[in-house]
Design an enzyme around this catalytic site. Sequence first.
Site, PDB file in Angstrom:
ATOM      1  N   SER A 149       0.807  -1.222   0.000  1.00  0.00           N
ATOM      2  CA  SER A 149       0.000   0.000   0.000  1.00  0.00           C
ATOM      3  C   SER A 149       0.838   1.268   0.000  1.00  0.00           C
ATOM      4  O   SER A 149       0.314   2.357  -0.242  1.00  0.00           O
ATOM      5  CB  SER A 149      -0.960   0.019   1.194  1.00  0.00           C
ATOM      6  OG  SER A 149      -0.267   0.129   2.412  1.00  0.00           O
ATOM      7  N   LYS A 187       1.123   4.993   6.914  1.00  0.00           N
ATOM      8  CA  LYS A 187       0.486   5.788   5.871  1.00  0.00           C
ATOM      9  C   LYS A 187       1.034   7.213   5.902  1.00  0.00           C
ATOM     10  O   LYS A 187       1.677   7.632   6.874  1.00  0.00           O
ATOM     11  CB  LYS A 187      -1.035   5.833   6.068  1.00  0.00           C
ATOM     12  CG  LYS A 187      -1.759   4.506   5.898  1.00  0.00           C
ATOM     13  CD  LYS A 187      -1.761   4.054   4.450  1.00  0.00           C
ATOM     14  CE  LYS A 187      -2.562   2.766   4.264  1.00  0.00           C
ATOM     15  NZ  LYS A 187      -1.893   1.596   4.839  1.00  0.00           N
TER      16      LYS A 187
END
Length: 228
Positions: A149, A187
């Site tokens: 990701s 993230k």
Amino acid sequence: MLTKKQKDLLEFIHKRLQKDGVPPSFDEMKDALDLRSKSGIHRLITALEERGFIRRLAHRARAIEIVKLPDGMAAPGFEPKVIEGGAAEPTPAAPTASAAAAQELAVMGKIAAGVPIEAISHAHNHVAVPGQMLKSGGQHYALEVEGDSMINAGINNGDIVILRETATADNGDIVVALIEEEEATLKTYRRVGSSIALEAANPAYETRVFDDDKVRVQGRLVGLIRNY
């Protein structure tokens, strides 16, 4: 490692697939885990998918495929399926010739670039880190990346990310963020008013937005060690 709720959900999905051949609905998952809303199930499903335990099949309702099970959960006869393009299990980074100038950091678990915060309390190996990565001072720890990701930020499956412990971050920082005291994820951090956006660096993953009181920063990325 998985959080208790992530493991409970994975086990529930696995049992239903073994019994009925189809996965449970989100409402059934919500009731089985005693959650108040389906949004909690969505977050758990996303975390399991990011970490490679399940795969959602496009254009098919209720289509969830179990890719692997954690140690101790696999039933007799269960054979994990392999995702095309998946990497082999990485090995710990070996000390380099400059190891004398390096510091040993504990690798505190894996993070799906979502990892349960419980994994960031038990070291399972160590890695030699060049001193220049730690020039910012403070306490540091390492995590092994599992998933893709953050691939467009140059963070690949199997990489070791080096993080400085901090409770604050600036927009654009790559952080370990703890969501609702339950799930941690690697993230890009962005504050938008009273909300926190956690952005993946891969268009296959959606940006997740939370009220600012639902997110706590646990560390900021300061370096990366790649295994080949």
